[in-house]
Each structure stands twice: as C-alpha cells, then as structure tokens.
Design a protein around this motif. Sequence first.
Motif: not given
Length: 668
Positions: A642-668
């Motif tokens: 609902e906001i224009k720029h959701p990717w970092n807070c007013p102080h510059g810290r990123p709000t969100m990061r991609h962790l992993a794609n479940l389809e390429i996680i190794s069985q190990d």
Amino acid sequence: MSDVCTSEAAGAIRAIDKHSVHQICSGQVVLSLATAVKELVENSIDAGATNVDVKLKDSGAEQIEVSDNGRGVEEANFEGLTLKHHTSKLRDFSDLIHVETFGFRGEALSSLCALSDLSVITCHESSQVGTKLVFDHQGHLVQRSPCPRQPGTTVTLQQLFYTLPVRHKEFQRNIKKEYAKMIHVLQAYCIISTGVRITCSNQNGQGKRSTVLSTSGSHTMRENIGAIFGPKQLQSLLPFQQVSPAENIMEEYGLKDGDLPKPLFSITGFVSTVDHGVGRSVSDRQFFFINSRPCDPIKVSKLTNEVYHMYNRHQYPFVALNIAVASDCVDVNVTPDKRQVFLQEEKLLLAILKSSLITMYEAGVNKISLNYTPAPIVASASKDVLFSGDNKAEPVENNQPATPSLKSAMNLAALKAAFSNKNSAPSGNLAASMKRLLDQQRQRAGEKLHYRRFRAKINPGENQSAEDELRREISKEMFKEMEIIGQFNLGFIITKLNSDIFMIDQHATDEKYNFEMLQQHTVLQGQKLIVPQPLHLTAVSENVLIENLEIFRRNGFEFLIDEDAQVMERVKLVSLPTSKNWTFGPADIEELIFMLSDSPGVMCHPSRVRQMFASRACRKSVMIGTALSVSEMKKLVIHMGEIKHPWNCPHGRPTMRHLANLEIISQD
C-alpha cells in the motif's frame, strides 16, 4: 512505371537541405534557456564589456535581452555576425590550443537565429550612431536601420525554441526549472568575472520588473560572492591554500615523484569551513572554473564533496574554485556548451586538490573529527545491526533487544537449524510448517527451474541488485498473496509466494509504512515568532519561495512578503514549525527552496522534517522482540503493498530479502 521511379527516388541517399541541417544542428548547440543566456553573456564579456545587463520577460519564455557596453560590432562584420561558423576568434584548427576567449566556434548567434526571432542593436566604439539589425532563421541580414545607442551591443531573442514545436512546448512547460538553472549558470559568471558588473532582472506579464541578481564590478572573487549570496556566506569561507600532494595520496593515484611535471596547476578560490551548521544542506552553491571558464569537472566536484564529508558528513560545502593550467594542457572543445573539459595530468590535479583540502581541514579540527564516525559493519554487544543500507549500518532504535544480523540469519542452514530448535521460535508449529514445505518440495527435486528470478546475494554490497530484483519481480498486489510461514527470532516474518521464501524485517517494514503515512497526511503546525525574522535570500530564492507559499505553509513555515522592498529583504519569516524537541529554521527553508527549484509546485519536505517523521514512525512501529500473531504479521505484509517505496526503511535498511527457492534446495 512512374510508381517504381518514385519509390526508388524516395529510398535514394541524398544530402539534407541546408535549412533542415541548420535547424537540426542548432537544436544541439542551444539546449536550454541557460545555454542561450550563457552564450550571449560570454559574447559580451569577450567584447570587453564592463557592464552586462540581462533582462527577461516571463522568466525567458517570452523574451531574452542582453545588453553590454563592449566594443560593439563593426559595420564590415554585420553580414557575417550570425552566419554559421563565422568567428573572429579562430583562423585554423591549431588556434584552438591557445584560445583564451569564452566563444570561438561561431555557432551561438547562428543557432539562436534558427531557434528564435533575433535582432541586434549595436554601435562600434568608432561609430557615431548605432544600427539595428534584423536576421532571418538562416542568419541572413534582412533589415538594417540607424538607431541611437552608446557603444556596445544589445541582442534580443523573441520566443526561444518556437521553430521546434515539441521542444518549445516542453520549454514552456518547464520554464520555472529552466529559469532556476539559468540563474545558477549566471551566478558562476558573476563570481568569476571580476571587474564586470552583471545584473539580471525579470518581468512577469505586465507586472513590476524585479532584480534577480546583481554584482558591482568588484575586482575580487570574494566580493562577487558577497554580492550574490550576501555577507553571511562570506563568514563561513576559507581561502583555498594549495600544497604539494602528500606521498600516500600520490600512491593512491599511482603517481611517482619522478613522473611529476613542473608546477602545472594553480588553484585559487574559496570553500566552506567544516564547522557543523555553516555548510549547505544541498550542493546548490558549487562552482568550478578552468582558466576562469565555468565548467563541470565531475571528478573534481566528487572529490571535493568526499573530502568535506570526512569532516562534516551531513552537509555540503560552498565551493568556488578556479583551476589555472597551461592552455595546451586542456581541451574545452568537447561539448557544444563547453562545460565538459579534458585535462592532461588529471590524476595529479586530484592529488593536489585532495592533499590541499585535507591539510586545510585538519588545521581546523581535531585529528579525530567528532562529525565523522565510520559506519559499523558488525553487531556490537548493545546494539544490533539489521540490514545494511548503502553500506551504512543502522542501529535499532529505542534500545530494542539484540537479534542476530539478517546476513547471518539468511544462511539457510542456520535457518533450518533455528526452526528445528525449540528455543529459537515461539512454538514448534509457526518449525513443523517449514519442515512440511521442505518435504513437499523435495519430491520435485528432479525438476529443473527454467527461470531463476532472484540471484542477488544477501550482502551490503549487493543491496542495489537485490532491490532491483524485488522491484522487478514483486508487484504490490503480490503482498496480499503471500502466505505467512512464521516469525523468526521475534524480529523477522517468513513468507512464501509460490516457491519463493522471503524474510521481512517486522520493524523496518512497519516503520516505512508509518513514515509514508506521516509524509502524506501530516500538516505541520507553525509557531508564531514575536518579531519577524529577515531571511536575506537571494532574489531567485525569494521568487521560488513566493511561488510556492502553500508548500511552505504545509511544512509549518509562514512569511511576510514585501514586494516593494530591496532584493534580499523582501521576505521575513513570521512562523516556523516546532515539534517537541525538533526546531526548524532558515537552513531548512533554503533546502526546501533548492528542492522546489528543481521540481516547482511538487509537495516535498526538507530532510530534517523527514528525519522527524522517521523518528516518529520508528517510535510507533512494532519493535524487534515482539511476538506477533499470524493476523498481525499478515497486516504488516499487506501494508507493504500500500506504499510507494516498500523496499527500505527511512534510515536505509532493507525491509525484505529473498531467502531461497524451495525447488532448488538440495535434499541434503
């Protein structure tokens, strides 16, 4: 048969007609109002003028007139005055090496003829009476008549760019921005042109003509600076003191003592002191000259600001530096406006500049500056570093409980271990869910992904790449579709969108949402002053303020305007915004003026108002260490859409990061 011939003729390679060539090339020489005024002022100074008067109508949209008391034009030169590439400055290409005048290519008046209606009134110093000359768009003299005038020249342009309809429409639409840029360029000539009185005035409609800037023909750069920006600016300036480059700085630029030529550069001028509060909140008063020619040496400008920020990281310096160098070591014939230059031994110049600035500033501050503290890059015992924005770490505010850095949290192995450890999550369930998801995806381990959407590493050095990926791949509507997996370490929300897993900083994202809401809906209340306070703004700054009074009012500033007062005395502050421990004043007004000069009429806030909103947003946002229900986490995630720029807070810290794609996680 005739159709075939017509088709073949249409596809033939032919010379463009001279009229079209002239228009095409002229539009590439004169790009803006600033360029047009610059060219005419340069012609006046080259003609030996000691008095140059620039008069505009409707900020230059209707008419531009530049008058001088120079030598004037001889009758023998009337015909060639506005013809393409006709000049008295050059005879052959080799003359370019030693050119010492502003103009030399014979393009300015010719191009202005092609783009406007141009007329000239001139009287050569040897003539008894002046002459009015009218030219057509090809630069041909079509009318001449006697006209009384003292020695000198007046050039008048009507309706600049009207021969290029699209350019003209854009020019008229952006006239306020064009006008502000023109004033900045003209200020440079006012500073460097010692012994020349330069004035500029503007008349809107049938209103009163008002002076925009004026110098008194002083013989020093310092006096010219005071005439343009007032005595207050002079109080914070240091004369530039050149020193030989230090050994460590020479090594930094790959220079050796034996390679250095004889003294090549001589730098003079002024820069701001590094005392906090005397610098500028924006880089609007920075002027660089090569052999007294205003120019834009990008590396020199960048280095000057970098050194200044070593001692005062929150402001920008006033800069007026003239670099003298042998004419055969500089090429000014790079771009049509001659603002880009090529220099021999540029690394030596940068080494001299850096060593000199550091020596000047070190003499006035302690060896360890209180204004400059290196950004932390690892977590301390008392304050934790979350994401790192622009390589500057931001501590969590309000003494929130320490949490592991997101970088370490993003290690997938650590994440899996954390979810399997009962002490790391509120319950064994928000862990069982993750295990179930992993098991489901492992069944598809043999399938290959045709497209990998997220590749950026979770690393401060790849913040921009990560943000670009998120902006490209995640639309605002997708936040509603994200499934809440759980809360990690009472600080991060784990979400799933299709096969992708994301980690969201609960405090940073709520802070950004609250910040944007405050920005949009808060009207600051002003506190009346007992006595109106004079601001001593330059004429152009006064005009920008007067044209944007509503935006200043919404920021809590109110003014008393006296249109009949002298320049720099027309505006007085009668009310300023206050909010608990925050106080505002003239520096914030000047920053807002600078922002509005570039984007007139666009609602904006000075940086300290933004800092206040950021502080308020931080205090009212969900804190690290707060356990959240699924519905509360879902609300925070939906707010991101609902906001224009959701990717970092007013102080510059990123709000969100991609962790992993479940389809390429190794069985190990």
